[in-house]
Design a protein around this motif. Sequence first.
Motif, PDB file in Angstrom:
ATOM      1  N   ARG A 297       0.810  -1.108   0.203  1.00 18.63           N
ATOM      2  CA  ARG A 297      -0.053  -0.008  -0.080  1.00 18.63           C
ATOM      3  C   ARG A 297       0.927   1.329  -0.090  1.00 18.63           C
ATOM      4  O   ARG A 297       0.153   2.312  -0.273  1.00 18.63           O
ATOM      5  CB  ARG A 297      -1.083   0.216   1.245  1.00 18.63           C
ATOM      6  CG  ARG A 297      -2.026  -1.168   1.091  1.00 18.63           C
ATOM      7  CD  ARG A 297      -2.525  -1.393   2.593  1.00 18.63           C
ATOM      8  NE  ARG A 297      -1.679  -1.848   3.479  1.00 18.63           N
ATOM      9  CZ  ARG A 297      -2.197  -2.229   4.702  1.00 18.63           C
ATOM     10  NH1 ARG A 297      -3.216  -2.468   5.128  1.00 18.63           N
ATOM     11  NH2 ARG A 297      -1.323  -2.987   5.406  1.00 18.63           N
ATOM     12  N   GLU A 298       2.280   0.999   0.201  1.00 14.68           N
ATOM     13  CA  GLU A 298       3.170   2.327   0.201  1.00 14.68           C
ATOM     14  C   GLU A 298       4.176   2.006  -0.589  1.00 14.68           C
ATOM     15  O   GLU A 298       5.002   3.120  -0.755  1.00 14.68           O
ATOM     16  CB  GLU A 298       3.501   2.400   1.695  1.00 14.68           C
ATOM     17  CG  GLU A 298       2.630   2.449   2.738  1.00 14.68           C
ATOM     18  CD  GLU A 298       3.060   2.306   4.250  1.00 14.68           C
ATOM     19  OE1 GLU A 298       4.338   2.176   4.351  1.00 14.68           O
ATOM     20  OE2 GLU A 298       2.365   2.484   5.084  1.00 14.68           O
ATOM     21  N   VAL A 299       4.348   1.102  -1.421  1.00 19.83           N
ATOM     22  CA  VAL A 299       5.553   1.116  -2.203  1.00 19.83           C
ATOM     23  C   VAL A 299       5.406   2.265  -3.505  1.00 19.83           C
ATOM     24  O   VAL A 299       4.653   2.092  -4.127  1.00 19.83           O
ATOM     25  CB  VAL A 299       5.615  -0.373  -2.703  1.00 19.83           C
ATOM     26  CG1 VAL A 299       6.820  -0.543  -3.947  1.00 19.83           C
ATOM     27  CG2 VAL A 299       5.860  -1.558  -1.722  1.00 19.83           C
ATOM     28  N   VAL A 300       6.598   2.502  -3.695  1.00 21.82           N
ATOM     29  CA  VAL A 300       6.382   3.607  -4.706  1.00 21.82           C
ATOM     30  C   VAL A 300       7.432   3.390  -5.959  1.00 21.82           C
ATOM     31  O   VAL A 300       8.138   2.454  -5.483  1.00 21.82           O
ATOM     32  CB  VAL A 300       6.981   5.236  -4.441  1.00 21.82           C
ATOM     33  CG1 VAL A 300       6.174   5.605  -3.212  1.00 21.82           C
ATOM     34  CG2 VAL A 300       8.474   4.938  -3.621  1.00 21.82           C
ATOM     35  N   PRO A 301       7.386   3.706  -6.998  1.00 25.05           N
ATOM     36  CA  PRO A 301       8.193   3.056  -8.260  1.00 25.05           C
ATOM     37  C   PRO A 301       9.585   3.578  -7.994  1.00 25.05           C
ATOM     38  O   PRO A 301       9.914   4.787  -7.294  1.00 25.05           O
ATOM     39  CB  PRO A 301       7.601   3.814  -9.282  1.00 25.05           C
ATOM     40  CG  PRO A 301       6.742   5.025  -8.887  1.00 25.05           C
ATOM     41  CD  PRO A 301       6.219   4.732  -7.504  1.00 25.05           C
ATOM     42  N   PRO A 302      10.566   3.203  -8.695  1.00 27.64           N
ATOM     43  CA  PRO A 302      12.060   3.391  -8.560  1.00 27.64           C
ATOM     44  C   PRO A 302      12.275   4.575  -9.466  1.00 27.64           C
ATOM     45  O   PRO A 302      11.470   5.108 -10.267  1.00 27.64           O
ATOM     46  CB  PRO A 302      12.776   2.159  -9.146  1.00 27.64           C
ATOM     47  CG  PRO A 302      11.665   1.631 -10.198  1.00 27.64           C
ATOM     48  CD  PRO A 302      10.343   1.817  -9.316  1.00 27.64           C
ATOM     49  N   GLU A 303      13.247   5.370  -9.079  1.00 24.83           N
ATOM     50  CA  GLU A 303      13.616   6.310  -9.732  1.00 24.83           C
ATOM     51  C   GLU A 303      14.322   5.892 -11.222  1.00 24.83           C
ATOM     52  O   GLU A 303      15.039   5.004 -11.084  1.00 24.83           O
ATOM     53  CB  GLU A 303      14.786   7.239  -9.221  1.00 24.83           C
ATOM     54  CG  GLU A 303      15.296   8.516  -9.701  1.00 24.83           C
ATOM     55  CD  GLU A 303      16.070   9.496  -8.963  1.00 24.83           C
ATOM     56  OE1 GLU A 303      17.011  10.158  -9.407  1.00 24.83           O
ATOM     57  OE2 GLU A 303      16.370   9.289  -7.726  1.00 24.83           O
ATOM     58  N   LEU A 304      13.513   6.327 -12.184  1.00 21.91           N
ATOM     59  CA  LEU A 304      13.973   5.884 -13.520  1.00 21.91           C
ATOM     60  C   LEU A 304      15.322   6.658 -14.195  1.00 21.91           C
ATOM     61  O   LEU A 304      15.511   7.592 -14.263  1.00 21.91           O
ATOM     62  CB  LEU A 304      12.866   6.069 -14.514  1.00 21.91           C
ATOM     63  CG  LEU A 304      11.393   5.458 -14.088  1.00 21.91           C
ATOM     64  CD1 LEU A 304      10.348   5.768 -15.006  1.00 21.91           C
ATOM     65  CD2 LEU A 304      11.477   4.088 -13.623  1.00 21.91           C
ATOM     66  N   PRO A 305      16.291   5.502 -14.538  1.00 20.71           N
ATOM     67  CA  PRO A 305      17.454   6.060 -15.143  1.00 20.71           C
ATOM     68  C   PRO A 305      17.052   6.489 -16.693  1.00 20.71           C
ATOM     69  O   PRO A 305      15.922   6.342 -16.853  1.00 20.71           O
ATOM     70  CB  PRO A 305      18.171   4.746 -15.337  1.00 20.71           C
ATOM     71  CG  PRO A 305      17.675   3.567 -14.248  1.00 20.71           C
ATOM     72  CD  PRO A 305      16.092   4.152 -14.280  1.00 20.71           C
ATOM     73  N   GLU A 306      17.934   7.409 -17.189  1.00 24.68           N
ATOM     74  CA  GLU A 306      17.835   7.899 -18.577  1.00 24.68           C
ATOM     75  C   GLU A 306      17.519   6.696 -19.408  1.00 24.68           C
ATOM     76  O   GLU A 306      18.273   5.612 -19.532  1.00 24.68           O
ATOM     77  CB  GLU A 306      18.992   8.589 -19.039  1.00 24.68           C
ATOM     78  CG  GLU A 306      18.695   9.430 -20.102  1.00 24.68           C
ATOM     79  CD  GLU A 306      19.983  10.119 -20.516  1.00 24.68           C
ATOM     80  OE1 GLU A 306      19.924  10.625 -21.766  1.00 24.68           O
ATOM     81  OE2 GLU A 306      20.893  10.438 -19.758  1.00 24.68           O
ATOM     82  N   GLY A 307      16.607   7.016 -20.160  1.00 25.82           N
ATOM     83  CA  GLY A 307      16.204   5.884 -21.189  1.00 25.82           C
ATOM     84  C   GLY A 307      15.123   5.087 -21.108  1.00 25.82           C
ATOM     85  O   GLY A 307      14.430   4.228 -21.592  1.00 25.82           O
ATOM     86  N   PHE A 308      14.782   4.837 -19.570  1.00 29.09           N
ATOM     87  CA  PHE A 308      13.611   4.141 -19.082  1.00 29.09           C
ATOM     88  C   PHE A 308      12.376   4.911 -19.018  1.00 29.09           C
ATOM     89  O   PHE A 308      12.363   6.101 -18.401  1.00 29.09           O
ATOM     90  CB  PHE A 308      13.821   3.418 -17.628  1.00 29.09           C
ATOM     91  CG  PHE A 308      14.740   2.400 -17.520  1.00 29.09           C
ATOM     92  CD1 PHE A 308      14.217   1.144 -17.643  1.00 29.09           C
ATOM     93  CD2 PHE A 308      16.223   2.369 -17.652  1.00 29.09           C
ATOM     94  CE1 PHE A 308      15.121  -0.111 -17.583  1.00 29.09           C
ATOM     95  CE2 PHE A 308      17.286   1.563 -17.621  1.00 29.09           C
ATOM     96  CZ  PHE A 308      16.373   0.151 -17.799  1.00 29.09           C
TER      97      PHE A 308
END
Length: 404
Positions: A297-308
């Motif tokens: 209920r609290e998991v956030v997405p990862p910080e996306l590297p360039e190109g993702f």
Amino acid sequence: MPVFSFYAVCPFGLETLLADEILALGADPDLVRPGRGGVQFAGDTGLAMAACLHSRLASRILMRVAHAEYWDSRDVYDIARSTKWERWFGPDVTLRIDTSATRCPLESIDFAALRIKDAICDRFRELAGRRPSVDRRTPDVRIVAHFTYDRVSLFLDLAGEALFKRGWRLTHGEAPLKENLAAGLLMLSEWRPEMPLVDPFCGSGTIAIEAARIAINYAPGLDRSFAFENLEGFDRSLWTEMLEDARAAVNPHAEVLIRASDISSIVVEKALENADRAGLGKLLDDGRLSFTQGDAREVVPPELPEGFEPGLVIANPPYGEQSNPKSASIQSMMGHVAANLKQHYAGWRAWMLSSDRTLPSQMRLKPSRKVVLFNGPLECRFFRFDIVAGSNRREKKTLTNDAE
């Protein structure tokens, strides 16, 4: 080389994808026919070995050695007695006979299996003066008999242990997802390694591990043995070459971003151990693959590297045997999971496997697609949700119902 008839068994709902896998291995398209729960195909023994090594979806690869009409168990005995088993194995192996049936008129399938065993033993006693023994637990050779209303097919099981057993799982969380079904979820979602992937209900890590091994091109059968290795008629040098090629094809440096989590720290520790045994240590070390303790209920997405770009959430939340899907606590939890998705995962697609058809209403999300699948005996739906920030509103879309 001689051409044989094979049958690849798979979970219901994955037959078309499995047919595509077999075609990619070089099978003749005219000889590949998906059915219910499997795919019939034909080719040489090299194709069958390749299917055992490379198929992510098959549960078993069976080679048909006899197919004939029968009336009663005496006919079944005669069919098995006339089959040239000595072409594939000798009298010193151990055997196991398994059976399946569709509208079979025989009073006892178990008795028919016993007659098949008797026929094989009698044939070898006549040919060699001695007979194979039966071993129900760890046989050298597994034979499968399938009965229809008037025909029986006898198969050699080329897999041995089921193909979803990749060789890395020692422990698992509650109600684990089989590896080939996890691979099927990834393929149905059209996930690709360049897409970030999040599993907030990772359990023993099956979805994330399957995804990581797909990303680095790790053949699913590379870490295990197969029953065909105990049989005659299979090219040993070709098999050695296949294994060497598969090892050389692994790319541990592939770019991938996979985040898996579970509310249980004990389960997460088991998932990490599984991933390490699965040959994914380098991905764990440099953070391309991670398992952490966290509340879905609290998991956030990862910080996306360039190109993702925004990617996929693929999960197998609690349901069925794991918990009571009708309970207020599960419904409330899934509502909070959906709220978290809408707050943090705008532009992502979320796929959820559940045996509870009311899951979309619990999440107050409208699925843009659903696929009927079976997780073991449980009939499930694999729901796709296109996430829009902070709103339950959706553009009007036609709901795709793939298998109802």
